[in-house]
Design a protein around this motif. Structure first.
Motif, PDB file in Angstrom:
ATOM      1  N   THR A   1       2.804  -0.872   6.133  1.00  0.00           N
ATOM      2  CA  THR A   1       2.608  -0.709   4.690  1.00  0.00           C
ATOM      3  C   THR A   1       3.950  -0.455   4.013  1.00  0.00           C
ATOM      4  O   THR A   1       4.913   0.022   4.640  1.00  0.00           O
ATOM      5  N   THR A   2       3.993  -0.779   2.728  1.00  0.00           N
ATOM      6  CA  THR A   2       5.215  -0.512   1.963  1.00  0.00           C
ATOM      7  C   THR A   2       5.487   0.979   1.905  1.00  0.00           C
ATOM      8  O   THR A   2       6.653   1.401   1.884  1.00  0.00           O
ATOM      9  N   GLY A   3       4.415   1.791   1.900  1.00  0.00           N
ATOM     10  CA  GLY A   3       4.602   3.244   1.899  1.00  0.00           C
ATOM     11  C   GLY A   3       5.280   3.740   3.149  1.00  0.00           C
ATOM     12  O   GLY A   3       6.003   4.739   3.118  1.00  0.00           O
ATOM     13  N   LEU A   4       5.093   3.029   4.264  1.00  0.00           N
ATOM     14  CA  LEU A   4       5.732   3.438   5.519  1.00  0.00           C
ATOM     15  C   LEU A   4       7.215   3.085   5.523  1.00  0.00           C
ATOM     16  O   LEU A   4       8.066   3.937   5.816  1.00  0.00           O
TER      17      LEU A   4
ATOM     18  N   HIS B   1       2.472  14.271   6.650  1.00  0.00           N
ATOM     19  CA  HIS B   1       2.838  14.951   5.410  1.00  0.00           C
ATOM     20  C   HIS B   1       2.743  14.008   4.219  1.00  0.00           C
ATOM     21  O   HIS B   1       2.202  14.361   3.155  1.00  0.00           O
ATOM     22  N   LEU B   2       3.290  12.774   4.384  1.00  0.00           N
ATOM     23  CA  LEU B   2       3.271  11.817   3.270  1.00  0.00           C
ATOM     24  C   LEU B   2       1.843  11.475   2.839  1.00  0.00           C
ATOM     25  O   LEU B   2       1.568  11.278   1.653  1.00  0.00           O
ATOM     26  N   ASN B   3       0.917  11.391   3.799  1.00  0.00           N
ATOM     27  CA  ASN B   3      -0.472  11.085   3.481  1.00  0.00           C
ATOM     28  C   ASN B   3      -1.274  12.324   3.109  1.00  0.00           C
ATOM     29  O   ASN B   3      -2.499  12.235   2.927  1.00  0.00           O
ATOM     30  N   GLN B   4      -0.568  13.463   3.008  1.00  0.00           N
ATOM     31  CA  GLN B   4      -1.171  14.736   2.604  1.00  0.00           C
ATOM     32  C   GLN B   4      -2.363  15.092   3.491  1.00  0.00           C
ATOM     33  O   GLN B   4      -3.425  15.522   3.019  1.00  0.00           O
ATOM     34  N   SER B   5      -2.172  14.879   4.787  1.00  0.00           N
ATOM     35  CA  SER B   5      -3.201  15.244   5.765  1.00  0.00           C
ATOM     36  C   SER B   5      -2.831  16.571   6.406  1.00  0.00           C
ATOM     37  O   SER B   5      -1.640  16.851   6.610  1.00  0.00           O
TER      38      SER B   5
ATOM     39  N   ASN C   1       0.858  -1.189   0.000  1.00  0.00           N
ATOM     40  CA  ASN C   1       0.000   0.000   0.000  1.00  0.00           C
ATOM     41  C   ASN C   1       0.889   1.232   0.000  1.00  0.00           C
ATOM     42  O   ASN C   1       1.788   1.341   0.841  1.00  0.00           O
ATOM     43  N   PRO C   2       0.676   2.170  -0.936  1.00  0.00           N
ATOM     44  CA  PRO C   2       1.548   3.342  -0.993  1.00  0.00           C
ATOM     45  C   PRO C   2       1.355   4.307   0.169  1.00  0.00           C
ATOM     46  O   PRO C   2       2.223   5.155   0.421  1.00  0.00           O
ATOM     47  N   ALA C   3       0.247   4.206   0.897  1.00  0.00           N
ATOM     48  CA  ALA C   3       0.023   5.089   2.043  1.00  0.00           C
ATOM     49  C   ALA C   3       0.954   4.702   3.181  1.00  0.00           C
ATOM     50  O   ALA C   3       1.230   3.526   3.407  1.00  0.00           O
ATOM     51  N   ALA C   4       1.447   5.698   3.900  1.00  0.00           N
ATOM     52  CA  ALA C   4       2.324   5.455   5.050  1.00  0.00           C
ATOM     53  C   ALA C   4       1.444   5.187   6.263  1.00  0.00           C
ATOM     54  O   ALA C   4       0.813   6.094   6.801  1.00  0.00           O
ATOM     55  N   ASN C   5       1.403   3.909   6.686  1.00  0.00           N
ATOM     56  CA  ASN C   5       0.482   3.564   7.763  1.00  0.00           C
ATOM     57  C   ASN C   5       0.936   2.275   8.437  1.00  0.00           C
ATOM     58  O   ASN C   5       1.782   1.545   7.921  1.00  0.00           O
TER      59      ASN C   5
END
Length: 617
Positions: free
Chosen positions: A452-455, A571-575, A436-440
């Motif tokens: 996640t792979t995004g993390l 920031h990575l999740n644009q929140s 999953n590209p999201a950092a979580n």
């Protein structure tokens, strides 16, 4: 020549005045509502499935229809009953009345015929309709023609402005369903109906069309968006917006509070519809709509959603093909992982079959001659739902499995998580990497920790360790188990509320069957209930996150690293870093600024994980 023309005119006149006899599906002939109302009123209403004897007479009227439906024992015979009602139409001086017969089968327990007197409705103006029926004369005629005794009569007045029964010079207003027997309804009894439509029905009709249009267009908009994104040129690197730009864009957006404001009318809708003005507008919409309007709207809605679903599925598939072709060294994606529409196909096919069955049952009278028992129909219906859910669930499980990689001992991320779990006093079940590209990251009920792979691709190992410490904090503080139990209790409380207080309100204020269905329907369950759950449980959930932040910072003995990791994934999740109060109250997680503030006030030296969960404010 003149004789020929005269004969032709008489022929057409006789055809136009002829009684129409047509066969329809008995799907709308259910006696359940009448039986329950009769039980409530303490009067007899024959239930032929239980072997009761007698005859049901249902008198109903609305702005476009006047009907006398006679239901009696199967042994009386359909053809004989039709002949009796045809003679009744002549007796009432309504020779142009039409008749609806209903098919019977070997498992049928009754026969029914509907005498339609729509041609004798009186329209003083465009909006008003009146009709009078000598109901006592009807009952006396049925008795003289050998209808099985006793004869139970129900006069329905809930869908009109007024229904007045006159007996021996005394008038009685009929509110909902009034029940009589052939013994207490004299021959001279008459009922006078009156109803007036409202132009506001056209407004409601327009709103229905707008809602249907929006629902139909939704999957097409999704397909268009997928196609548009697939055709965009893909640059080597896409510049990430800065935290300031993310916050600025969020501050300019509308608050999520609109969701609550949007669904508040759903709560008030029963009161609006039961209000005389709202009830008249809804009723007027039904009668001002063209014939078979709602049937075609339902079919159009289903056809539109089906076509849109297929279009979105094809667009997503094409998008993946283009992406894999343009990316030379990209890791190939499995279809289950990349196309979320695939797992929806079994449920889509099940809904298609269910809708087709419904259309068949409602519109094909011959269906009832197939002698299919009711238990078989229920098995078919619930079987379709079950198979659809199982099929979609299986494909979703395949999708999750293809997305996940269970880590083995020796893997660096597994070793890091194991060491943290040992220090935290947590029993670890397994560690997984989710594509999953999201950092979580997450921690679930069975003791699983996921990254996640995004993390792991965007954070340093030290920052990933801080996030892992936060997730293990949820396990140590029993947040996952408590959250699950609270959600379960909330759902149980909701269902108890639907079955007791709501039922009491419905009985007290005489809510219609449609309003009761709306309150218990999917609109409230899937849209309003999650908002209500967030409002009720959100505060506790946000406190759990702050406690897990504190535990994670204590476990790695570094508040600054925890703050840095939270900053980075936000920031990575644009929140946005700061949330509007009306938005935060609906979220399960607090804003970044509140999390940072809580960590800055944390004293690591005096922190005690065994007591902090009760002392935390």
């Amino acid at each position: 020549m003149r004789t020929y023309l005269t004969a032709l005119v008489l022929l057409f006149a006789s055809i136009s005045a002829a009684q129409e006899v047509r066969e329809e599906s008995p799907a709308g002939l259910s006696s359940t509502a009448y039986r329950k109302a009769a039980e409530k009123a303490g009067t007899y209403w024959p239930n032929y499935k239980e072997g009761d004897t007698g005859t049901q007479v249902r008198v109903s009227f609305d702005a476009r229809n006047a009907d006398v439906v006679v239901v009696t024992e199967k042994s009386f015979g359909n053809e004989r009953l039709l002949k009796v009602l045809q003679s009744l139409a002549q007796e009432l001086d309504m020779p142009e009345g039409d008749f609806i017969t209903y098919p019977t089968s070997e498992i049928s327990t009754s026969v029914a015929v509907d005498l339609e007197m729509n041609d004798y409705l009186v329209f003083p103006d465009r909006w008003k309709t009146i009709f009078g029926l000598p109901v006592g004369k009807v009952i006396d005629f049925l008795k003289r023609n050998g209808l099985p005794q006793p004869i139970a009569i129900a006069i329905k007045g809930s869908e009109v402005d007024s229904a007045i029964l006159s007996v021996n010079g005394k008038s009685t207003t009929i509110e909902d369903r009034s029940f009589f027997t052939s013994e207490n309804l004299p021959e001279g009894a008459t009922v006078q109906f009156s109803d007036t439509l409202s132009p506001s029905g056209y407004v409601v009709l327009g709103i229905v069309l707008l809602i249907v249009s929006g629902l139909v267009s939704m999957p097409f908009r999704i397909a268009k968006s997928i196609t548009k994104n697939a055709n965009k040129p893909k640059p080597e690197e896409i510049a990430q917006p800065t935290p300031e730009q993310i916050q600025e864009a969020y501050d300019k957006s509308k608050s999520s509070y609109w969701q609550v404001l949007f669904f508040l009318p759903v709560i008030a809708l029963p009161l609006v519809i039961e209000n005389p003005v709202g009830e008249k507008a809804a009723r007027s919409m039904y009668f001002l709509a063209p014939k078979n309007f709602f049937l075609f709207v339902g079919m159009g809605l289903f056809a539109g959603l089906s076509t849109g679903f297929i279009a979105a599925h094809r667009a997503k598939k094409k998008s993946e093909s283009l992406e894999q072709t343009s990316t030379r060294e990209a890791e190939p994606k499995s279809e289950a992982n990349s196309n979320p529409f695939k797992s929806m196909w079994p449920m889509f096919v099940a809904m298609l079959l269910m809708f087709g069955t419904l259309i068949l049952v409602q519109n094909w009278p011959g269906f009832y001659r197939l002698n299919i028992p009711s238990w078989a129909m229920r098995t078919w219906t619930f079987g379709l739902i079950g198979l659809g859910l199982l099929g979609s669930g299986y494909l979703s499980w395949c999708q999750r499995r293809s997305n996940r990689k269970v880590l083995e001992p020796g893997d660096p991320w597994f070793e890091m998580t194991s060491q943290l779990a040992e220090r935290a006093g947590v029993r670890l079940y397994r560690v997984v990497i989710v594509k999953n590209p999201a950092a979580n990251a997450y921690a679930n009920l069975i003791g699983e920790v996921g990254l996640t792979t995004g993390l792991i691709e965007n954070l340093s190992p030290e920052e990933v360790e801080a996030i892992l410490a936060h997730e293990l904090g949820h396990h140590r503080l029993n947040d996952v188990r408590k959250g699950f139990l609270l959600s379960l209790l909330f759902l149980v409380a909701w269902f108890l509320f639907l079955n007791y207080p709501i039922e009491w309100l419905a009985d007290k204020y005489q809510w219609s069957r449609g309003v009761r269905g709306l309150v218990r329907g999917p609109l409230v369950f899937f849209f309003l209930l999650p908002i209500l759950q967030n409002l009720v449980l959100g505060k506790y959930s946000r406190k759990r996150e702050l406690r897990a932040d504190a535990f994670g910072a204590w476990l790695i003995n570094d508040k600054e690293r925890m703050i840095r990791a939270l900053n980075k994934i936000t920031h990575l999740n644009q929140s946005p870093s700061r949330l509007k109060p009306s938005d935060e109250v609906l979220r399960s997680h607090p804003s970044l600024l509140n999390r940072i503030k809580s960590l800055e006030n944390l004293n690591l030296e005096s922190f005690n994980p065994d007591t902090y969960s009760t002392e935390a404010k």
